[in-house]
Design an enzyme around this catalytic site. Sequence first.
Site, PDB file in Angstrom:
ATOM      1  N   ASP A 182       0.883  -1.115   0.017  1.00  0.00           N
ATOM      2  CA  ASP A 182      -0.045  -0.144  -0.022  1.00  0.00           C
ATOM      3  C   ASP A 182       0.904   1.297  -0.016  1.00  0.00           C
ATOM      4  O   ASP A 182       1.899   1.261  -0.713  1.00  0.00           O
ATOM      5  CB  ASP A 182      -1.090  -0.206   1.281  1.00  0.00           C
ATOM      6  CG  ASP A 182      -2.049   0.914   0.986  1.00  0.00           C
ATOM      7  OD1 ASP A 182      -3.143   0.649   0.485  1.00  0.00           O
ATOM      8  OD2 ASP A 182      -2.053   2.104   1.646  1.00  0.00           O
ATOM      9  N   TYR A 309      -2.126  11.206   1.587  1.00  0.00           N
ATOM     10  CA  TYR A 309      -2.830  11.093   0.251  1.00  0.00           C
ATOM     11  C   TYR A 309      -2.530  12.455  -0.506  1.00  0.00           C
ATOM     12  O   TYR A 309      -2.211  12.496  -1.724  1.00  0.00           O
ATOM     13  CB  TYR A 309      -4.063  10.702   0.234  1.00  0.00           C
ATOM     14  CG  TYR A 309      -4.582   9.097   0.271  1.00  0.00           C
ATOM     15  CD1 TYR A 309      -4.662   8.264  -0.491  1.00  0.00           C
ATOM     16  CD2 TYR A 309      -4.179   8.623   1.653  1.00  0.00           C
ATOM     17  CE1 TYR A 309      -4.964   7.000  -0.314  1.00  0.00           C
ATOM     18  CE2 TYR A 309      -4.381   7.161   1.911  1.00  0.00           C
ATOM     19  CZ  TYR A 309      -4.754   6.464   1.147  1.00  0.00           C
ATOM     20  OH  TYR A 309      -4.827   5.100   1.202  1.00  0.00           O
ATOM     21  N   HIS A 362      -4.832  -7.611   0.431  1.00  0.00           N
ATOM     22  CA  HIS A 362      -4.005  -6.361   0.513  1.00  0.00           C
ATOM     23  C   HIS A 362      -3.391  -6.246   1.987  1.00  0.00           C
ATOM     24  O   HIS A 362      -2.232  -5.462   2.063  1.00  0.00           O
ATOM     25  CB  HIS A 362      -5.127  -5.137   0.674  1.00  0.00           C
ATOM     26  CG  HIS A 362      -4.434  -3.939   0.123  1.00  0.00           C
ATOM     27  ND1 HIS A 362      -3.675  -3.621  -0.998  1.00  0.00           N
ATOM     28  CD2 HIS A 362      -4.491  -2.614   0.572  1.00  0.00           C
ATOM     29  CE1 HIS A 362      -3.187  -2.624  -1.308  1.00  0.00           C
ATOM     30  NE2 HIS A 362      -3.553  -1.915  -0.093  1.00  0.00           N
TER      31      HIS A 362
END
Length: 388
Positions: A182, A309, A362
């Site tokens: 990630d 982000y 994930h």
Amino acid sequence: MSSHIDERSTQDRPDDAVYAQRTRLRATRWPDAPEDAGWSLGTDLDQLRDLVVHWAESFDWPAQEAALARLPRFRVPLGGLGIHFVHAKAVAPAGPVLPLVLSHGWPDSFWRYSKVIPLLTDPGAHGADPADAFDVVVPDMPGFGYSDRPVGRPLDSIAVAGLWAELMTVLGYERFGAAGGDVGSHVSRCLGLDHPDRVVAVHRTDGGLPVFTGDPADLTPEERTWMEAVAAWSGTEGAYAAIHRTKPQTAAFGLNDSPAGLAAWIVEKLRAWSDCGGDVERSFTKDEILTNITLYWLTGTIGSSMRMYSANAAIPPAQLARRVEVPSGFSIFAGDIVRPPRAWLERTTNMVRMTEPPRGGHFAAFEEPEIYAEELRAFFRPYRAAAA
């Protein structure tokens, strides 16, 4: 260990914070939901109610906190921030010990690697070769977990990689391996790009979102199909990322105020991204889910974690398109999202190994710690002498 590393407890939280959390949970103002909506519109109302009742009435945070406290955890000042990290040294190694820095993603923290750390530091006690032992370092990224929140602009993956290189220097490691998934995949990639003289090899569980600045005609059919799949996934599943990139502060007001809202935001991703077949408790128990969410709640880091982000969205495309020349390996787990083709990994890295484990998603290090640990052992085995 350097004298400016703080070995004091990093996990203590006052009892009144847990009491206040339970009070808020019991007072949750629930939204309505269309009949039989399930997970089709987001988090399932009935399943979240069940999780919240367990959180308010049965979840034993002190017990979970005590389990995390058994990991050797520290804090150190880096770049003006207090960085929390696990530093677990190899147990009874039978050869050169490879230092390994593991980088987590969102929505998690050092929690992601809590199951796999013993398997990496003491492989002999878990049916593996003692010669494959690692010294494991697992930092919380700035604004995640018990690390400090940046008070100014959030740090991007390039800056975090620089902090990790500094951390490994503080710990006395000149050369080391890097691994992650990630956001942690991006940080590990940046370590390989910007510190190739120190990083012996990089292991990742994904190839990141595709950034291609060349002629589209040069892409293979498999790469084009994958990029189309990524775009389709972003259209149906990427609303969270668009909010994180553009307006994270707006969402942070509600998520930082409502533990039920925070749980809804996180558990939906744990379900969607894990190899659980639609049943999140196939991959995580209720207590495991709530341990992760409680770390966010008690540290108040949901807003700061989302802001990373926006920082990464500002990285120039030319930086994102750089090729990693450090030897790179990939474990592309069967249940992960938007799994990249071999051609893309070969285009963007000096790929020396790629495997496709049959199960795990994930959060592979937490979902399938034994498989993940063996993937790391096998990949890094040829590079141990380089770090000695």
